[in-house]
Write a protein that holds these residues in place. Structure first.
Motif, short mmCIF file in Angstrom:
data_model
loop_
_atom_site.label_atom_id
_atom_site.label_comp_id
_atom_site.label_asym_id
_atom_site.label_seq_id
_atom_site.Cartn_x
_atom_site.Cartn_y
_atom_site.Cartn_z
N ASN A 54 0.64 -1.27 0.04
CA ASN A 54 -0.15 -0.15 0.04
C ASN A 54 0.74 1.34 -0.10
N ASP A 55 0.81 2.10 -1.03
CA ASP A 55 1.74 3.51 -1.21
C ASP A 55 1.53 4.15 0.16
N GLY A 56 0.27 4.26 0.71
CA GLY A 56 0.13 5.06 1.80
C GLY A 56 1.01 4.64 2.96
N LEU A 57 1.27 3.45 3.06
CA LEU A 57 2.39 2.89 3.97
C LEU A 57 3.85 3.21 4.04
N GLY A 58 4.31 3.42 2.61
CA GLY A 58 5.57 3.88 2.36
C GLY A 58 6.62 2.82 2.81
#
Length: 156
Positions: A54-58
């Protein structure tokens, strides 16, 4: 018992082919020999890796302890475009999921650099990682450690 057909990948040494099914058989035998309990299936591991993408987690770094390795290894997120029992990584190539003793998402990803240049440090949001993993709705063996959040694959 199902017989695994050879699953070959291109090797890096002189174009030699590598038999991934032999790796899988070896890792399965080692798990039976070394561990009293296993908590993660291939499907659970793949869902964990999918959640971490998930891109939001980085997420930039994971730390993995392989079953027959003495020390843990820092790796980047592996790719899921491998046969179901495997993931692929830039760090090690494809490896069997059953070979993961545990995997930790460190609170701080550390990337050493050469020539006495200080290492780069990147914070990783462990609370967000925990929330993403809990949202999967699967019973995952999560442990808080002094350095991050650990998912346990096998116990002795």
């Amino acid at each position: 018992m199902r017989v695994l057909q050879p699953l070959l990948t291109e090797g890096t040494q002189g174009g030699m082919k590598h038999d991934l099914s032999a790796d899988l058989r070896r890792e399965r035998r080692a798990v039976l020999r070394l561990y009293s309990a296993s908590f993660m299936s291939n499907t659970k591991w793949r869902s964990v890796f999918t959640a971490l993408e998930n891109d939001g987690l980085g997420i930039r770094q994971l730390v993995i302890k392989f079953i027959e390795a003495e020390n843990e290894k820092a790796i980047s997120l592996p790719w899921l475009n491998a046969p179901h029992a495997f993931v692929d990584s830039i760090d090690f190539g494809p490896f069997p999921l059953v070979g993961i003793e545990w995997m930790e998402v460190p609170a701080v990803a550390i990337f050493p650099r050469k020539n006495n240049v200080p290492a780069e440090h990147y914070p990783q949001d462990i609370a967000a990682v925990r929330s993403a993993l809990l949202a999967l709705g699967r019973k995952l063996p999560l442990e808080d450690t002094s350095t991050g959040l650990r998912i346990v694959g096998h116990a002795r």
